[in-house]
Design an enzyme around this catalytic site. Structure first.
Site, PDB file in Angstrom:
ATOM      1  N   ARG A 179      36.458  24.013  34.734  1.00  0.00           N
ATOM      2  CA  ARG A 179      35.926  24.636  33.340  1.00  0.00           C
ATOM      3  C   ARG A 179      37.359  24.615  32.326  1.00  0.00           C
ATOM      4  NH1 ARG A 179      32.998  30.186  35.322  1.00  0.00           N
ATOM      5  NH2 ARG A 179      31.660  29.119  36.739  1.00  0.00           N
ATOM      6  N   ARG A 186      42.474  32.664  36.202  1.00  0.00           N
ATOM      7  CA  ARG A 186      41.500  31.993  35.288  1.00  0.00           C
ATOM      8  C   ARG A 186      42.254  30.487  35.372  1.00  0.00           C
ATOM      9  NH1 ARG A 186      37.770  33.113  31.797  1.00  0.00           N
ATOM     10  NH2 ARG A 186      38.208  35.292  31.940  1.00  0.00           N
ATOM     11  N   GLU A 200      36.154  39.893  38.772  1.00  0.00           N
ATOM     12  CA  GLU A 200      34.995  39.431  38.516  1.00  0.00           C
ATOM     13  C   GLU A 200      34.958  38.475  39.835  1.00  0.00           C
ATOM     14  OE1 GLU A 200      32.635  38.112  35.119  1.00  0.00           O
ATOM     15  OE2 GLU A 200      31.557  36.820  36.747  1.00  0.00           O
ATOM     16  N   SER A 229      28.692  36.800  40.178  1.00  0.00           N
ATOM     17  CA  SER A 229      27.909  37.101  39.234  1.00  0.00           C
ATOM     18  C   SER A 229      26.368  36.518  39.867  1.00  0.00           C
ATOM     19  CB  SER A 229      28.127  36.373  37.731  1.00  0.00           C
ATOM     20  OG  SER A 229      27.436  36.811  36.978  1.00  0.00           O
ATOM     21  N   ARG A 277      39.878  34.278  42.929  1.00  0.00           N
ATOM     22  CA  ARG A 277      40.050  35.784  43.064  1.00  0.00           C
ATOM     23  C   ARG A 277      39.833  36.665  44.270  1.00  0.00           C
ATOM     24  NH1 ARG A 277      36.701  36.212  36.994  1.00  0.00           N
ATOM     25  NH2 ARG A 277      38.025  35.013  35.827  1.00  0.00           N
TER      26      ARG A 277
END
Length: 424
Positions: free
Chosen positions: A263, A278, A350, A353, A391
């Site tokens: 990403r 991130r 997070e 999801s 994470r």
RNA sequence: GGUGAGGUGGCUGAGCGGUCGAAAGCGGCGCUUUGCUAAAGCGUUGUACCCCAAAAGGGUACCCAGGGUUCGAAUCCCUGCCUCACCGCCA
């Protein structure tokens, strides 16, 4: 993609629901209705001429069979052919205009989704465990990991630029052990079928899940935009059965895959960018389901539970929140985020999801199933992280830390790690 | 990367440039026969879109994809993609 018939028959409902995502989005309904009516008019005209041409051509064949002259008819048909060519281009243009607008309209939020404009409106659904207590000030994963030699940010940046990580030594083994643990858990205990898919996909596969056309700036593209590095295994897994018609007997499908995810994270510079939180490339274990429509929400709950199980087994405190209408992803009708507690950050991260796209993606990838009556229908597609690795590692390091800077490894991981703790 | 062969409906497999959305077989579905099963007979059986308020009905497109030739293309020509075989290269 939304169902055109729904837009045509219940434009108010569609408008209203789109507006819950973003006031103003509902205007798209009028634009699409306009394009739809233009397209249909043109198509009808085109088909009339086609019918006429087919009829006359057939007559020519019959005349020729009888050795009679057919010059006049041939001239007439030739003229029709010219009209056809012109009209055909207009139909194609109208069709493409409609299709491209359709592809840019997001899914309708679930009818009972919590309304809100951004993440601050997301309700907490449940909380598991408690924040761990420390009799010292907990450190963050970057300082812990650097000290233990678990990763090397400087060298990774030297090779690939900032936002890339190199796991080193026990850090690399920790990630590998976690992947193994996660795949074993989901395949052996939760019934998922393991797939190791391609990491490079065609543009249409990205369009299929809704990663495109809206979010091209977030993806790493190759070959002039014809191919992309996957931003998540959701893309190859959901596209696995694209253009197929499954049997209702084959449903539900449960798939799990571990892949890297790429990403660009455009526009998020400076925001929670410290350490592993991130990054441009990270590993993730992804869950995807294909289900009959009537069971998709039940399956969403089960999938969320499967992801939560990961954190429970690792003894990590987390909470589950529901995304409000304004915070939902492009393709999703309903989403639960699982956020794990990271003591060193003093915040929740997070790590998963879990979403139901309903038939939105199935339409885009032309995935159908034959129901018990033999009718073709669109199944629902779901996906959820189970879970993202970096994470999870942050939470493990920060939650498992001890006063001397060593890290306790949760019991279920110890066999995979061949160690009970990480220390210098 | 090179050479050769090929891509037709759920499957197998025919198909002279005109009446082919496509023979035949298998499978599926329905009915009949039957104590049950099996078998047989008869019928039926693709998808998308358009017209029609809807149903009925009608129409258009689709024989890998895109172009072309032609009054007319599953059928002829070109390009691409994919599959298979062999060769080369390569982890």
């Amino acid at each position: 993609m939304l169902e055109m018939r729904l837009i045509r028959e219940q434009p108010d409902l569609v408008r209203e629901r789109l507006n819950t995502r973003d006031p103003g989005l509902g205007k798209q309904v009028d634009a699409i209705l306009e394009l739809d009516s233009i397209r249909r008019q043109l198509e009808t005209q085109l088909q009339r001429i086609h019918a006429e041409r087919n009829k006359l051509s057939k007559e020519i064949g019959q005349l020729r069979a009888k050795k009679e002259t057919s010059i006049e008819l041939e001239t007439k048909v030739r003229e029709l052919g010219d009209d056809l060519a012109v009209l055909n281009e207009r139909v194609i243009a109208a069709d493409e205009a409609q299709r491209s607008l359709m592809l840019s309209i997001p899914n309708l939020p679930h009818a009972r989704a919590v309304k809100g404009s951004d993440a601050s409106a997301n309700p907490v659904i449940r909380v598991w465990g408690e924040k761990p207590e420390f009799d010292f000030t907990p450190r963050d994963h970057v300082s812990l990991g650097n000290e233990l030699g678990l990763f090397d940010f400087e060298r990774a940046a030297k090779i690939s630029g900032s936002g890339f990580i190199a796991y080193t030594g026990m850090g690399a083994r920790l990630q590998r052990g976690l992947i193994q643990f996660l795949l074993d858990l989901h395949t052996a205990e939760h019934g998922y079928f393991e797939i190791s898919p391609p990491y490079l996909v065609r543009r249409y596969s990205m369009v299929g899940t809704g990663a495109l056309p809206k979010f091209e700036q977030d993806a790493y593209g190759l070959d002039d935009g014809e191919a992309f590095l996957i931003p998540t295994a959701e893309v190859p897994l959901t596209n696995f059965h694209r253009e197929e018609a499954l049997s209702y007997r084959d449903l539900p499908k449960y798939y799990v895959a571990q892949t890297p995810c790429f990403r660009r994270e455009a526009g998020s510079a400076g925001k929670e960018t410290r350490g592993l939180i991130r990054v441009h490339q990270f590993d993730k274990v992804e869950l995807v389901k294909i289900t009959e429509p009537h069971q998709s929400y039940l399956e969403l709950d089960k999938m969320t539970a499967d992801a939560e199980r990961v954190l429970q087994l690792l003894g990590l405190h987390y909470r589950v929140i529901e995304l409000c209408t304004g915070d939902l992803g492009f393709s999703m009708a309903k989403t639960y985020d699982i956020e794990v507690w990271a003591p060193g950050q003093g915040s929740y991260l997070e790590v998963s999801s879990c979403s139901n796209a309903e038939d939105f993606q199935a339409r885009r990838i032309n995935l159908k199933f034959k129901d018990a009556e033999g009718k073709n229908r669109y199944p629902h597609t779901l996906n959820g992280s189970g879970t993202a690795l970096p994470r999870l590692i942050v939470a493990l390091l920060e939650s498992g830390q001890q006063k001397d800077g060593s890290i306790k490894i949760p019991e279920p991981l110890q066999n995979y790690m061949k160690a009970a703790e990480l220390r210098k």
